[in-house]
Design a protein around this motif. Sequence first.
Motif: not given
Length: 435
Positions: A395-409
């Motif tokens: 994460t950056d200094a502000d604790g943020l991150a841009v992520v990709i999530a996947r819906r599992e079964a």
Amino acid sequence: MDTLWGLDVANDRDDVNHSDDAAIDAPLTVVSDERRMQVRAYNYWASLLGDRALPSIEDLSPEELDDFGPYSILLDFSTGLENPSVVYLGTALRQECEIEGAITYIDDVPARSLVSRLTDHYLQIIANAAPIGFEAEFVNQRGADILYRGILMPFSSDDETIDFVFGVINWKELANRQMRAALEEEVSAALRAAPLAGPTTAIWADGPSADATPKRAPTQAEAEDEPLDLAGMEAPDEEAPLADWLALARDGAERVRVSEARSHAALYRAIGLAYDFALVAKARPDDYAALLADYGIKVQARSPMTAIIKLVFGGTYDKTRITEYATALDHGWATGLGVGSLADYLSHYTGGLKALVRDERALRRAEAPPRPDRRHKARIAMQAASALPADAIATDADGLAVVIARREADGSLALVAALPQGSDLGQKVIVAAAR
């Protein structure tokens, strides 16, 4: 102080109106013997268009462009609009900007260098979806006054999105202001001290100069009606050296230079002679290799006939025409034409050379395998990616991150990827999500 003017590429002149850069509408008709580098670059860009809205990045190889490749830069915008990555930087530009080693992004370019000036222009490419010509003056990193002129041209990887921009720029260093002021003063003093011109003596129509009236140059219509002398261009015998075939083809090319206004006969004859030379060179590979080495010409694997055209017409000949003539030779080869037959074939082809080149390009596009859909491939990759533990995502200094999530079964969400910290795209996603 910088100044910026629109560049009229079509008419080869600069409109000094201090307006915004002028987008270049394609296609334009530009004279073939154009000496300005940015206009030659535009001709090359237009030659790659075909019937597409944007040229394909796969057709661009800056390192193979001997004419303006050293003065060019290729930017990749897939990493973000504000700080594109630098895919290619020509040797001449690199030397002018005093860049040593590799550079990854445009932000890595030294401040006040020539390449850094491109940031004033390349965003206009995205807005206009057309080449942008520009001209400006500025003080570079060495404190020298530089006058530069260039062009930026859009390319695409999917025929829709402008994700690459190819720039060609040349420049000259001006005398400093003190030196220019001193020179202007010297010239003014010399003009003030020059003697006045004497009276002009009239030349009478019936006087001794009556026969000295210069002859009027023929009009283009008169020149087209004048027959073209093709005598003395018989083919060498079968045992003649390959160099004799090259000399004959070069003679035909030279006649094209002095007779293009008359008709297509000289041009088709020259292309036909170049094709004859290619056929003989095919049968004598060792002699052909020796000629290539003598003239310093390399054969491109994807376009071998280009070397033939460069040998015949010269390596500095107009790049667009080199491509067209090589296409005609490729067509003759594929059709199985023999020695002495291509010129007549071109003259009877419906629409002539231009139509043949158009048809060949259309055929190649139809036969080419479909390009992979980058978006589809990326989605498949994310579907198959392994889940990442949450503590593995930075994460950056502000604790943020841009992520990709996947819906599992089972309905849960798995984190499968994250954008690099500090990327322009990540910042834009954060801004968009906050709205």
